[in-house]
Motif scaffolding. Structure first.
Motif, PDB file in Angstrom:
ATOM      1  N   GLY A  98       7.193  -8.330  -8.425  1.00 10.86           N
ATOM      2  CA  GLY A  98       6.368  -7.184  -7.990  1.00 10.86           C
ATOM      3  C   GLY A  98       6.693  -6.466  -6.890  1.00 10.86           C
ATOM      4  O   GLY A  98       6.847  -5.314  -6.601  1.00 10.86           O
ATOM      5  N   ALA A  99       7.174  -7.383  -5.796  1.00 12.29           N
ATOM      6  CA  ALA A  99       7.711  -6.691  -4.542  1.00 12.29           C
ATOM      7  C   ALA A  99       8.898  -5.994  -4.894  1.00 12.29           C
ATOM      8  O   ALA A  99       9.251  -5.207  -4.173  1.00 12.29           O
ATOM      9  N   GLU A 100      10.140  -6.450  -5.869  1.00 15.15           N
ATOM     10  CA  GLU A 100      11.121  -5.797  -5.929  1.00 15.15           C
ATOM     11  C   GLU A 100      10.761  -4.366  -6.796  1.00 15.15           C
ATOM     12  O   GLU A 100      11.365  -3.575  -6.382  1.00 15.15           O
ATOM     13  N   LEU A 101       9.904  -4.397  -7.628  1.00 13.98           N
ATOM     14  CA  LEU A 101       9.434  -3.171  -8.290  1.00 13.98           C
ATOM     15  C   LEU A 101       8.655  -1.848  -7.369  1.00 13.98           C
ATOM     16  O   LEU A 101       9.214  -0.993  -7.418  1.00 13.98           O
ATOM     17  N   ALA A 102       8.147  -2.754  -6.497  1.00 14.96           N
ATOM     18  CA  ALA A 102       7.347  -1.857  -5.349  1.00 14.96           C
ATOM     19  C   ALA A 102       8.366  -1.168  -4.713  1.00 14.96           C
ATOM     20  O   ALA A 102       8.360  -0.053  -4.202  1.00 14.96           O
ATOM     21  N   GLU A 103       9.171  -1.861  -4.151  1.00 17.42           N
ATOM     22  CA  GLU A 103      10.227  -1.390  -3.113  1.00 17.42           C
ATOM     23  C   GLU A 103      11.050  -0.295  -3.976  1.00 17.42           C
ATOM     24  O   GLU A 103      11.429   0.876  -3.408  1.00 17.42           O
ATOM     25  N   ALA A 104      11.415  -0.563  -5.203  1.00 12.18           N
ATOM     26  CA  ALA A 104      12.362   0.300  -5.975  1.00 12.18           C
ATOM     27  C   ALA A 104      11.769   1.878  -5.974  1.00 12.18           C
ATOM     28  O   ALA A 104      12.246   2.859  -5.750  1.00 12.18           O
ATOM     29  N   ARG A 131      10.835   3.630  -2.459  1.00 11.22           N
ATOM     30  CA  ARG A 131      12.137   3.999  -2.158  1.00 11.22           C
ATOM     31  C   ARG A 131      12.525   5.323  -2.917  1.00 11.22           C
ATOM     32  O   ARG A 131      13.145   6.487  -2.241  1.00 11.22           O
ATOM     33  N   SER A 132      12.267   5.311  -4.293  1.00 11.13           N
ATOM     34  CA  SER A 132      12.599   6.465  -4.931  1.00 11.13           C
ATOM     35  C   SER A 132      11.776   7.788  -4.897  1.00 11.13           C
ATOM     36  O   SER A 132      12.104   8.693  -4.892  1.00 11.13           O
TER      37      SER A 132
END
Length: 205
Positions: free
Chosen positions: A73-79, A82-83
């Motif tokens: 979830g943290a990975e998806l949130a960061e992506a 930033r997008s």
């Protein structure tokens, strides 16, 4: 809610194809609790609200792959953040709150106020009437029965009151904890009465 958060909410809604104990409705309730708790505690909402919206986005992925949803979830949130060019200054706090929100979190302890508020809000949604409904829903999803749900309430939910980080959450937890205990007492009486009635009928026949 500004347009950026509305778009974020719709993006996250798309990750939940099915409803369930950890469905999108859970995300919305946790976000609402975060607004209530965060306002009282003085949290930074630019961190707290995105963290609340994203905290369970990877639940469906965990169910399929076993990858811890707080990490994915943290990975998806960061992506995503930033997008859309979300302010960089808030992103580390958002990612920490997501990674630290879980009751059974691995090695991540909530260190910031926003992480503590999200952790508390997530636990509060497992208590009270909604928590009971979610527990029985989850038991059904796992092909369990009443005894499985009761076991979960005893082994986890009744312990949540003493694991709150913020004073605002503790006040709500006291009420929800009392409701849990009252429900279990009534349920036990009903189960015992039904069992005795069945025994009497069996003896008669």
């Amino acid at each position: 809610m500004d347009s950026r958060l509305m778009a974020m909410q719709e993006y996250i809604r798309g990750a939940f194809a099915d409803s369930g104990a950890h469905g999108f409705d859970h995300t919305l309730r946790v976000t609402k609790l975060c607004v209530i708790l965060g306002t009282e505690e003085g949290a930074e909402m630019q961190i707290l609200i995105p963290a609340a919206l994203f905290h369970d986005i990877a639940r469906p992925i965990e169910d399929k792959t076993g990858i811890p949803h707080e990490e994915k979830g943290a990975e998806l949130a960061e992506a995503y953040l930033r997008s859309i060019h979300y302010p960089d200054v808030y992103i580390p706090g958002i990612l920490h709150a997501i990674r630290a929100h879980r009751y059974r979190s691995s090695d991540v302890t909530p260190e910031t106020l926003e992480a503590k508020v999200l952790s508390d809000a997530d636990k509060l949604d497992a208590m009270g009437a909604v928590g009971i409904a979610r527990t029985f829903m989850q038991a059904g999803e796992e092909r369990g029965g009443i005894s499985d749900a009761v076991h979960h309430i005893n082994e986890k939910l009744l312990k949540l009151k003493d694991r709150m980080h913020t004073e605002a959450a503790r006040k709500i937890a006291v009420q929800r904890h009392a409701f849990l205990k009252e429900f279990l007492e009534i349920l036990q009486v009903d189960i015992q009465a039904d069992s005795e009635e069945c025994s009497e009928k069996a003896a008669y026949w």
